[in-house]
Scaffold this motif. Structure first.
Motif, PDB file in Angstrom:
ATOM      1  N   HIS A  81      -8.513  -7.742  -5.928  1.00 16.14           N
ATOM      2  CA  HIS A  81      -9.792  -7.050  -5.710  1.00 16.14           C
ATOM      3  C   HIS A  81      -9.579  -5.662  -5.100  1.00 16.14           C
ATOM      4  O   HIS A  81     -10.293  -5.258  -4.174  1.00 16.14           O
ATOM      5  CB  HIS A  81     -10.727  -7.884  -4.835  1.00 16.14           C
ATOM      6  CG  HIS A  81     -10.983  -9.257  -5.366  1.00 16.14           C
ATOM      7  ND1 HIS A  81     -11.490  -9.482  -6.623  1.00 16.14           N
ATOM      8  CD2 HIS A  81     -10.760 -10.480  -4.821  1.00 16.14           C
ATOM      9  CE1 HIS A  81     -11.594 -10.781  -6.826  1.00 16.14           C
ATOM     10  NE2 HIS A  81     -11.151 -11.420  -5.767  1.00 16.14           N
ATOM     11  N   VAL A  82      -8.578  -4.948  -5.601  1.00 10.66           N
ATOM     12  CA  VAL A  82      -8.328  -3.575  -5.172  1.00 10.66           C
ATOM     13  C   VAL A  82      -9.025  -2.652  -6.162  1.00 10.66           C
ATOM     14  O   VAL A  82      -8.726  -2.677  -7.358  1.00 10.66           O
ATOM     15  CB  VAL A  82      -6.816  -3.257  -5.134  1.00 10.66           C
ATOM     16  CG1 VAL A  82      -6.583  -1.802  -4.753  1.00 10.66           C
ATOM     17  CG2 VAL A  82      -6.114  -4.174  -4.145  1.00 10.66           C
ATOM     18  N   SER A  83      -9.986  -1.851  -5.700  1.00 11.04           N
ATOM     19  CA  SER A  83     -10.736  -0.987  -6.591  1.00 11.04           C
ATOM     20  C   SER A  83      -9.872   0.164  -7.091  1.00 11.04           C
ATOM     21  O   SER A  83      -8.829   0.482  -6.512  1.00 11.04           O
ATOM     22  CB  SER A  83     -11.963  -0.419  -5.865  1.00 11.04           C
ATOM     23  OG  SER A  83     -11.556   0.473  -4.846  1.00 11.04           O
ATOM     24  N   TYR A  84     -10.307   0.807  -8.151  1.00  8.18           N
ATOM     25  CA  TYR A  84      -9.580   1.955  -8.676  1.00  8.18           C
ATOM     26  C   TYR A  84      -9.604   3.114  -7.684  1.00  8.18           C
ATOM     27  O   TYR A  84      -8.671   3.910  -7.613  1.00  8.18           O
ATOM     28  CB  TYR A  84     -10.182   2.391 -10.013  1.00  8.18           C
ATOM     29  CG  TYR A  84      -9.920   1.421 -11.128  1.00  8.18           C
ATOM     30  CD1 TYR A  84      -8.660   1.310 -11.703  1.00  8.18           C
ATOM     31  CD2 TYR A  84     -10.925   0.588 -11.612  1.00  8.18           C
ATOM     32  CE1 TYR A  84      -8.406   0.422 -12.716  1.00  8.18           C
ATOM     33  CE2 TYR A  84     -10.678  -0.317 -12.631  1.00  8.18           C
ATOM     34  CZ  TYR A  84      -9.409  -0.392 -13.182  1.00  8.18           C
ATOM     35  OH  TYR A  84      -9.169  -1.296 -14.191  1.00  8.18           O
ATOM     36  N   GLU A  85     -10.686   3.194  -6.923  1.00  2.72           N
ATOM     37  CA  GLU A  85     -10.761   4.236  -5.886  1.00  2.72           C
ATOM     38  C   GLU A  85      -9.665   4.020  -4.844  1.00  2.72           C
ATOM     39  O   GLU A  85      -9.022   4.970  -4.392  1.00  2.72           O
ATOM     40  CB  GLU A  85     -12.135   4.196  -5.219  1.00  2.72           C
ATOM     41  CG  GLU A  85     -12.316   5.257  -4.144  1.00  2.72           C
ATOM     42  CD  GLU A  85     -13.674   5.162  -3.478  1.00  2.72           C
ATOM     43  OE1 GLU A  85     -13.952   5.991  -2.610  1.00  2.72           O
ATOM     44  OE2 GLU A  85     -14.458   4.255  -3.838  1.00  2.72           O
ATOM     45  N   GLU A  86      -9.442   2.747  -4.475  1.00  2.01           N
ATOM     46  CA  GLU A  86      -8.384   2.461  -3.508  1.00  2.01           C
ATOM     47  C   GLU A  86      -7.003   2.701  -4.106  1.00  2.01           C
ATOM     48  O   GLU A  86      -6.084   3.161  -3.415  1.00  2.01           O
ATOM     49  CB  GLU A  86      -8.503   1.014  -3.027  1.00  2.01           C
ATOM     50  CG  GLU A  86      -7.564   0.664  -1.876  1.00  2.01           C
ATOM     51  CD  GLU A  86      -7.761  -0.749  -1.359  1.00  2.01           C
ATOM     52  OE1 GLU A  86      -6.912  -1.205  -0.560  1.00  2.01           O
ATOM     53  OE2 GLU A  86      -8.752  -1.403  -1.753  1.00  2.01           O
ATOM     54  N   LEU A  87      -6.840   2.408  -5.405  1.00  3.58           N
ATOM     55  CA  LEU A  87      -5.555   2.668  -6.054  1.00  3.58           C
ATOM     56  C   LEU A  87      -5.186   4.140  -5.970  1.00  3.58           C
ATOM     57  O   LEU A  87      -4.020   4.495  -5.829  1.00  3.58           O
ATOM     58  CB  LEU A  87      -5.616   2.234  -7.525  1.00  3.58           C
ATOM     59  CG  LEU A  87      -5.503   0.753  -7.843  1.00  3.58           C
ATOM     60  CD1 LEU A  87      -5.616   0.533  -9.343  1.00  3.58           C
ATOM     61  CD2 LEU A  87      -4.191   0.177  -7.334  1.00  3.58           C
ATOM     62  N   ALA A  88      -6.210   4.995  -6.068  1.00  5.00           N
ATOM     63  CA  ALA A  88      -5.961   6.439  -6.028  1.00  5.00           C
ATOM     64  C   ALA A  88      -5.464   6.900  -4.661  1.00  5.00           C
ATOM     65  O   ALA A  88      -4.966   8.017  -4.526  1.00  5.00           O
ATOM     66  CB  ALA A  88      -7.234   7.199  -6.408  1.00  5.00           C
ATOM     67  N   ARG A  89      -5.583   6.048  -3.647  1.00  5.40           N
ATOM     68  CA  ARG A  89      -5.137   6.414  -2.299  1.00  5.40           C
ATOM     69  C   ARG A  89      -3.677   6.032  -2.042  1.00  5.40           C
ATOM     70  O   ARG A  89      -3.108   6.427  -1.024  1.00  5.40           O
ATOM     71  CB  ARG A  89      -6.015   5.702  -1.260  1.00  5.40           C
ATOM     72  CG  ARG A  89      -7.507   5.940  -1.430  1.00  5.40           C
ATOM     73  CD  ARG A  89      -8.327   5.017  -0.530  1.00  5.40           C
ATOM     74  NE  ARG A  89      -9.757   5.141  -0.773  1.00  5.40           N
ATOM     75  CZ  ARG A  89     -10.675   4.379  -0.227  1.00  5.40           C
ATOM     76  NH1 ARG A  89     -10.310   3.411   0.603  1.00  5.40           N
ATOM     77  NH2 ARG A  89     -11.949   4.556  -0.488  1.00  5.40           N
ATOM     78  N   ILE A  90      -3.099   5.246  -2.954  1.00  3.20           N
ATOM     79  CA  ILE A  90      -1.734   4.761  -2.734  1.00  3.20           C
ATOM     80  C   ILE A  90      -0.736   5.788  -3.260  1.00  3.20           C
ATOM     81  O   ILE A  90      -0.815   6.192  -4.423  1.00  3.20           O
ATOM     82  CB  ILE A  90      -1.512   3.423  -3.465  1.00  3.20           C
ATOM     83  CG1 ILE A  90      -2.565   2.383  -3.010  1.00  3.20           C
ATOM     84  CG2 ILE A  90      -0.109   2.897  -3.214  1.00  3.20           C
ATOM     85  CD1 ILE A  90      -2.513   1.093  -3.805  1.00  3.20           C
ATOM     86  N   PRO A  91       0.209   6.244  -2.447  1.00  5.70           N
ATOM     87  CA  PRO A  91       1.217   7.196  -2.928  1.00  5.70           C
ATOM     88  C   PRO A  91       2.082   6.561  -4.011  1.00  5.70           C
ATOM     89  O   PRO A  91       2.582   5.449  -3.849  1.00  5.70           O
ATOM     90  CB  PRO A  91       2.052   7.501  -1.673  1.00  5.70           C
ATOM     91  CG  PRO A  91       1.191   7.070  -0.520  1.00  5.70           C
ATOM     92  CD  PRO A  91       0.370   5.929  -1.021  1.00  5.70           C
ATOM     93  N   GLY A  92       2.229   7.236  -5.143  1.00  9.00           N
ATOM     94  CA  GLY A  92       3.046   6.733  -6.230  1.00  9.00           C
ATOM     95  C   GLY A  92       4.451   7.311  -6.185  1.00  9.00           C
ATOM     96  O   GLY A  92       4.638   8.499  -5.929  1.00  9.00           O
ATOM     97  N   THR A  93       5.442   6.473  -6.431  1.00  5.83           N
ATOM     98  CA  THR A  93       6.840   6.917  -6.388  1.00  5.83           C
ATOM     99  C   THR A  93       7.428   7.090  -7.781  1.00  5.83           C
ATOM    100  O   THR A  93       8.601   7.433  -7.927  1.00  5.83           O
ATOM    101  CB  THR A  93       7.699   5.902  -5.615  1.00  5.83           C
ATOM    102  OG1 THR A  93       7.641   4.632  -6.273  1.00  5.83           O
ATOM    103  CG2 THR A  93       7.213   5.766  -4.182  1.00  5.83           C
ATOM    104  N   GLY A  94       6.612   6.854  -8.820  1.00  3.11           N
ATOM    105  CA  GLY A  94       7.100   7.017 -10.180  1.00  3.11           C
ATOM    106  C   GLY A  94       7.063   8.465 -10.623  1.00  3.11           C
ATOM    107  O   GLY A  94       6.738   9.381  -9.842  1.00  3.11           O
ATOM    108  N   LYS A  95       7.402   8.700 -11.872  1.00  4.56           N
ATOM    109  CA  LYS A  95       7.404  10.047 -12.431  1.00  4.56           C
ATOM    110  C   LYS A  95       6.015  10.657 -12.361  1.00  4.56           C
ATOM    111  O   LYS A  95       5.016  10.019 -12.678  1.00  4.56           O
ATOM    112  CB  LYS A  95       7.880  10.006 -13.892  1.00  4.56           C
ATOM    113  CG  LYS A  95       8.006  11.373 -14.526  1.00  4.56           C
ATOM    114  CD  LYS A  95       8.496  11.260 -15.966  1.00  4.56           C
ATOM    115  CE  LYS A  95       8.599  12.642 -16.605  1.00  4.56           C
ATOM    116  NZ  LYS A  95       9.041  12.558 -18.017  1.00  4.56           N
ATOM    117  N   ASP A  96       5.956  11.920 -11.907  1.00  4.90           N
ATOM    118  CA  ASP A  96       4.694  12.652 -11.753  1.00  4.90           C
ATOM    119  C   ASP A  96       3.717  11.924 -10.833  1.00  4.90           C
ATOM    120  O   ASP A  96       2.501  12.018 -10.990  1.00  4.90           O
ATOM    121  CB  ASP A  96       4.032  12.885 -13.122  1.00  4.90           C
ATOM    122  CG  ASP A  96       4.882  13.739 -14.045  1.00  4.90           C
ATOM    123  OD1 ASP A  96       5.560  14.650 -13.520  1.00  4.90           O
ATOM    124  OD2 ASP A  96       4.863  13.512 -15.263  1.00  4.90           O
TER     125      ASP A  96
END
Length: 429
Positions: free
Chosen positions: A139-154
């Motif tokens: 139940h993690v919203s897409y808005e919350e996903l946007a707050r997580i730092p990504g370590t992948g390409k770009d």
């Protein structure tokens, strides 16, 4: 007596994970062969999983809402019967994990209490199907996903990013964004929501809500409209529907006729059958039409007619009828709802004149068909204008203006209407 390792079974093609919804047995309970052990979810489809052995539950390794890799051991069952042999799929899953070093989920790791902190919004976050399935399960919203730092390409999110984030107690769940430049900020308004019966949203409704908000936030929606004269199509269907059902044992609705026209229009304008991947546009080779279908619960699900451009009308009718029946009976599989490239929503089913549908991400556009309604129309003829009773319908196309311009959208929408209006009254079934 021996201990049998019960593994998360394969749920469908390309499905790599499943979320545990509910255990029907606890530690110490006995279970019979083929008795339901647990319920799992993959995307929007829930499935009951039976036991493959009889015995006593010794250990349950995961809790409800945990996301588990396909082929992972989820329970230990003590049995004195015959233990099923390891299948080739199990071996393949195990070998893949060993060679790729895929990290296991960590369901028993306790979350740390983390105070709310500031975060930076990743405005270009790309949500892969794997990340999407994990987010939905927790139940993690897409808005919350946007707050997580990504370590992948770009800056893309990787599986390890979201799994570590969940293990850390979701520190950005209630955090406030860091504002780097002046601009509009959503005010925290304390609305009076009134009093009344409180109904908790079920899991599917929560996922639909998140998906709709994410779609509107991600894609700049523009909606175009046309009107189509379906008189010839309606008259032909009314004339042949009984013969069609007698010959093919299938009910002939308007849906396969609409899908047939849409598939032809997509072949003429293939750019509408695309998705945005960062700065690249992926034009899909297959034409897979999703049908927004209402469930008895009131929720919506989108079963998919695959390779619609390659199916004749009897095959389209059989496919749409089967999918709608499975949706209403709650028997859709994960593969039935996977891989749509363009979606149609028939709002006319509910009596609506027209609608402004929300794009089914990551597609580029979605079509809504309104109610077919008799109206007096001015018709041009060789002997002048006449007023006739015609079967008219509004079509509305919502499109992602990042990759679809008005000319393409308008031309595509007009082509669908032309295909519907130029229906062959002499067509044989």
């Amino acid at each position: 007596m021996s201990n049998f390792e019960f593994k998360m079974p394969k749920m469908g093609e390309s499905i790599t994970q499943a979320a545990i919804i509910k255990w029907f047995k606890g530690v110490g309970d006995t279970i019979e062969f083929d008795e339901i052990l647990l319920e799992v979810a993959t995307d929007k489809v829930d499935s009951e999983v039976p036991s493959t052995v009889s015995g006593e539950i010794v250990e349950l390794l995961y809790q409800p809402n945990d996301v588990v890799e396909i082929g992972e051991v989820i329970a230990i069952i003590k049995t004195d019967g015959e233990v099923p042999k390891t299948t080739s799929e199990d071996k393949k899953s195990t070998e893949t994990e060993k060679t790729t070093g895929t990290p296991k989920s960590q369901p028993k790791r306790k979350s740390k209490a983390v105070p709310a902190t500031n975060f930076k919004v990743n405005e270009n976050v790309f949500v892969s199907p794997l990340i999407d399935s994990i987010a939905r399960a927790h139940h993690v919203s897409y808005e919350e996903l946007a707050r997580i730092p990504g370590t992948g390409k770009d800056g893309r999110l990787r599986k390890s990013d979201i799994m570590n984030y969940l293990a850390e107690g979701r520190p950005f769940q209630f955090a406030q964004p860091v504002v780097e430049s002046p601009g509009f900020k959503v005010p925290d308004l304390q609305f009076d929501k009134g009093a009344g019966k409180v109904i908790e949203m079920d899991r599917m409704r929560q996922m639909i809500a998140d998906h709709m908000v994410f779609s509107k936030h991600t894609s700049p929606h523009v909606t175009a409209y046309v009107e189509a004269d379906l008189t010839d199509m309606v008259n032909w269907r009314n004339e042949v529907k009984e013969k069609f059902q007698n010959k093919y044992k299938e009910k002939l609705t308007f849906t396969p006729l609409f899908i047939e026209c849409i598939a032809k229009a997509i072949k003429a304008y293939p750019m509408i059958n695309s998705s945005l991947d960062g700065k690249n546009i992926i034009v899909k080779e297959d034409i897979n039409i999703g049908m927004a279908t209402a469930l008895p619960s009131g929720n919506l699900i989108v079963p998919v007619v695959r390779n619609a451009d390659k199916l004749d009308l009897p095959a389209l009718a059989a496919s749409t009828n089967e999918l709608v029946a499975k949706a209403r009976d709650g028997k859709l599989s994960a593969d039935d709802t996977r891989g749509s490239t363009f979606t149609i929503s028939n709002v006319g089913t509910f009596g609506s004149l027209m609608g402004t549908p929300i794009i089914n991400q990551p597609e580029a556009a979605i079509l809504a068909t309104g109610i077919i309604k008799k109206r007096a129309e001015v018709m041009e003829g060789r002997n002048g204008d006449t007023i006739e009773i015609r079967q008219m319908m509004y079509l509305s196309l919502s499109f992602d203006h990042r990759i679809v311009d008005g000319y393409l959208a308008g031309s595509f929408l007009r082509r669908i209407a032309d295909e519907m209006e130029q229906f062959n009254l002499k067509r044989k079934i």
